[in-house]
Design a protein around this motif. Structure first.
Motif, mmCIF file in Angstrom:
data_model
loop_
_atom_site.group_PDB
_atom_site.id
_atom_site.type_symbol
_atom_site.label_atom_id
_atom_site.label_comp_id
_atom_site.label_asym_id
_atom_site.label_seq_id
_atom_site.Cartn_x
_atom_site.Cartn_y
_atom_site.Cartn_z
ATOM 1 N N ALA A 67 0.828 -1.203 0.000
ATOM 2 C CA ALA A 67 0.000 0.000 0.000
ATOM 3 C C ALA A 67 0.865 1.257 0.000
ATOM 4 O O ALA A 67 0.570 2.243 -0.681
ATOM 5 N N GLN A 68 1.962 1.212 0.750
ATOM 6 C CA GLN A 68 2.882 2.335 0.784
ATOM 7 C C GLN A 68 3.546 2.546 -0.576
ATOM 8 O O GLN A 68 3.749 3.677 -1.012
ATOM 9 N N ILE A 69 3.907 1.453 -1.243
ATOM 10 C CA ILE A 69 4.519 1.561 -2.569
ATOM 11 C C ILE A 69 3.536 2.218 -3.538
ATOM 12 O O ILE A 69 3.914 3.095 -4.323
ATOM 13 N N ALA A 70 2.269 1.807 -3.490
ATOM 14 C CA ALA A 70 1.263 2.397 -4.368
ATOM 15 C C ALA A 70 1.098 3.889 -4.082
ATOM 16 O O ALA A 70 1.022 4.715 -5.013
ATOM 17 N N ARG A 71 1.060 4.265 -2.807
ATOM 18 C CA ARG A 71 0.934 5.695 -2.463
ATOM 19 C C ARG A 71 2.170 6.478 -2.905
ATOM 20 O O ARG A 71 2.064 7.603 -3.395
ATOM 21 N N GLU A 72 3.330 5.871 -2.715
ATOM 22 C CA GLU A 72 4.571 6.532 -3.126
ATOM 23 C C GLU A 72 4.599 6.723 -4.641
ATOM 24 O O GLU A 72 5.033 7.766 -5.133
ATOM 25 N N LEU A 73 4.127 5.731 -5.378
ATOM 26 C CA LEU A 73 4.087 5.833 -6.834
ATOM 27 C C LEU A 73 3.155 6.945 -7.278
ATOM 28 O O LEU A 73 3.470 7.700 -8.209
ATOM 29 N N ARG A 74 2.016 7.083 -6.613
ATOM 30 C CA ARG A 74 1.088 8.163 -6.948
ATOM 31 C C ARG A 74 1.716 9.541 -6.723
ATOM 32 O O ARG A 74 1.371 10.498 -7.406
ATOM 33 N N TRP A 83 8.869 3.185 -15.116
ATOM 34 C CA TRP A 83 9.686 2.220 -14.398
ATOM 35 C C TRP A 83 10.656 2.886 -13.437
ATOM 36 O O TRP A 83 10.959 2.335 -12.385
ATOM 37 N N GLU A 84 11.124 4.083 -13.776
ATOM 38 C CA GLU A 84 11.968 4.801 -12.822
ATOM 39 C C GLU A 84 11.149 5.201 -11.600
ATOM 40 O O GLU A 84 11.619 5.104 -10.465
ATOM 41 N N ALA A 85 9.916 5.621 -11.828
ATOM 42 C CA ALA A 85 9.028 5.974 -10.714
ATOM 43 C C ALA A 85 8.763 4.751 -9.837
ATOM 44 O O ALA A 85 8.733 4.848 -8.604
ATOM 45 N N ILE A 86 8.573 3.593 -10.455
ATOM 46 C CA ILE A 86 8.336 2.368 -9.701
ATOM 47 C C ILE A 86 9.558 2.013 -8.865
ATOM 48 O O ILE A 86 9.443 1.684 -7.676
ATOM 49 N N VAL A 87 10.739 2.087 -9.469
ATOM 50 C CA VAL A 87 11.970 1.775 -8.740
ATOM 51 C C VAL A 87 12.114 2.689 -7.530
ATOM 52 O O VAL A 87 12.431 2.237 -6.420
ATOM 53 N N GLN A 88 11.870 3.979 -7.715
ATOM 54 C CA GLN A 88 11.997 4.938 -6.617
ATOM 55 C C GLN A 88 10.957 4.667 -5.533
ATOM 56 O O GLN A 88 11.254 4.733 -4.335
ATOM 57 N N ALA A 89 9.739 4.341 -5.946
ATOM 58 C CA ALA A 89 8.673 4.063 -4.977
ATOM 59 C C ALA A 89 8.977 2.805 -4.173
ATOM 60 O O ALA A 89 8.803 2.771 -2.948
ATOM 61 N N VAL A 90 9.444 1.776 -4.849
ATOM 62 C CA VAL A 90 9.770 0.521 -4.166
ATOM 63 C C VAL A 90 10.945 0.721 -3.218
ATOM 64 O O VAL A 90 10.923 0.270 -2.068
ATOM 65 N N ALA A 91 11.996 1.385 -3.702
ATOM 66 C CA ALA A 91 13.181 1.606 -2.872
ATOM 67 C C ALA A 91 12.833 2.395 -1.622
ATOM 68 O O ALA A 91 13.384 2.151 -0.543
ATOM 69 N N ALA A 92 11.897 3.334 -1.740
ATOM 70 C CA ALA A 92 11.525 4.175 -0.605
ATOM 71 C C ALA A 92 10.725 3.407 0.442
ATOM 72 O O ALA A 92 10.754 3.746 1.630
ATOM 73 N N ARG A 93 10.017 2.360 0.032
ATOM 74 C CA ARG A 93 9.068 1.704 0.933
ATOM 75 C C ARG A 93 9.315 0.232 1.194
ATOM 76 O O ARG A 93 8.610 -0.372 1.988
ATOM 77 N N PHE A 94 10.317 -0.358 0.549
ATOM 78 C CA PHE A 94 10.489 -1.806 0.676
ATOM 79 C C PHE A 94 10.788 -2.219 2.104
ATOM 80 O O PHE A 94 10.364 -3.273 2.562
ATOM 81 N N ALA A 95 11.535 -1.411 2.846
ATOM 82 C CA ALA A 95 11.919 -1.778 4.212
ATOM 83 C C ALA A 95 10.943 -1.250 5.251
ATOM 84 O O ALA A 95 11.298 -1.051 6.402
ATOM 85 N N LEU A 96 9.693 -1.044 4.854
ATOM 86 C CA LEU A 96 8.684 -0.501 5.768
ATOM 87 C C LEU A 96 8.639 -1.258 7.082
ATOM 88 O O LEU A 96 8.502 -2.465 7.120
ATOM 89 N N GLY A 97 8.797 -0.514 8.181
ATOM 90 C CA GLY A 97 8.630 -1.118 9.490
ATOM 91 C C GLY A 97 9.911 -1.615 10.105
ATOM 92 O O GLY A 97 9.973 -1.845 11.302
ATOM 93 N N MET A 98 10.979 -1.800 9.314
ATOM 94 C CA MET A 98 12.244 -2.251 9.886
ATOM 95 C C MET A 98 13.364 -1.873 8.938
ATOM 96 O O MET A 98 13.294 -2.157 7.746
ATOM 97 N N THR A 99 14.380 -1.208 9.439
ATOM 98 C CA THR A 99 15.514 -0.853 8.613
ATOM 99 C C THR A 99 16.435 -2.050 8.479
ATOM 100 O O THR A 99 16.320 -3.032 9.206
ATOM 101 N N GLU A 100 17.366 -1.968 7.537
ATOM 102 C CA GLU A 100 18.312 -3.066 7.344
ATOM 103 C C GLU A 100 19.132 -3.300 8.607
ATOM 104 O O GLU A 100 19.484 -4.425 8.934
ATOM 105 N N ASP A 101 19.451 -2.220 9.328
ATOM 106 C CA ASP A 101 20.243 -2.365 10.546
ATOM 107 C C ASP A 101 19.466 -3.082 11.648
ATOM 108 O O ASP A 101 20.024 -3.791 12.464
#
Length: 200
Positions: A67-74, A83-101
């Motif tokens: 849902a966050q990816i869809a909102r970010e894409l909008r 596709w650049e917009a999709i990549v940016q939206a996914v990258a911004a929201r893929f780690a929702l709720g927990m960072t890599e660290d």
């Protein structure tokens, strides 16, 4: 998003992560709703206001992220290539709720996640969450491209491709002992997709 809505979303994420952590540690059948609620610092009644089951809570992270990816894409610039917009939206929201660290990366965690994902109740909820997520993304792609959600294949093909890429990245992360940078894997996945998946 207002403060109240943001706090509710944060609690949903916290409950979902609590359900995931406890299930990985103890096994799905050894975790009660009361345990998840206590881990998140709320009452079982509050848990039930957000989720109807443990499995739904576990699958919620996937649903919320989509849902966050869809909102970010909008929110991406209208003149940005799709596709650049999709990549940016996914990258911004893929780690929702927990960072890599914050995300555990040891072999025991990955093995626990793999075992958790084999439980029938969780598989059923993940299928439902994936379907809803894909429909929401397809609707967003249709809005952005001026295609017809009911008549055109394109938005559904794009949404399905994005879902497949995210699934492939997640699976790869679970299969590896080391934890490659998520952003790097995502960009590589979408680079290969937009290139037409040429033979390596």
């Amino acid at each position: 998003m207002g403060l109240r809505e943001r706090k509710k979303e944060e609690l949903r994420i916290a409950l979902s992560w609590a359900a995931i952590r406890l299930t990985v540690e103890r096994g799905f059948d050894n975790v009660k709703v009361e345990d998840i609620a206590a881990e998140a610092g709320v009452s079982p009644r509050t848990f039930n206001n957000y989720f109807s089951s443990k499995a739904e809570a576990i699958a919620a992270r996937h649903r919320e992220r989509a849902a966050q990816i869809a909102r970010e894409l909008r929110a991406r610039p209208a003149d940005e290539p799709l596709w650049e917009a999709i990549v940016q939206a996914v990258a911004a929201r893929f780690a929702l709720g927990m960072t890599e660290d914050e995300a555990p990366s040891d072999e025991g965690w990955n093995a626990g996640i793999r075992l958790m994902l084999q439980h029938p109740a969780i598989q059923g909820e993940l299928l439902r969450a994936s379907r809803a997520a894909q429909e929401e993304l397809a609707a967003t792609v249709a809005e952005r491209t001026g295609t017809d959600l009911d008549r055109d294949l394109y938005p559904h093909l794009v949404a399905g491709s994005v879902a497949a890429a995210l699934s492939a990245v997640s699976d790869l992360l679970l299969r590896t002992d080391s934890r490659p940078p998520v952003a790097e894997l995502l960009r590589d996945a979408f680079r290969q997709l937009t290139a037409g998946l040429p033979t390596p």
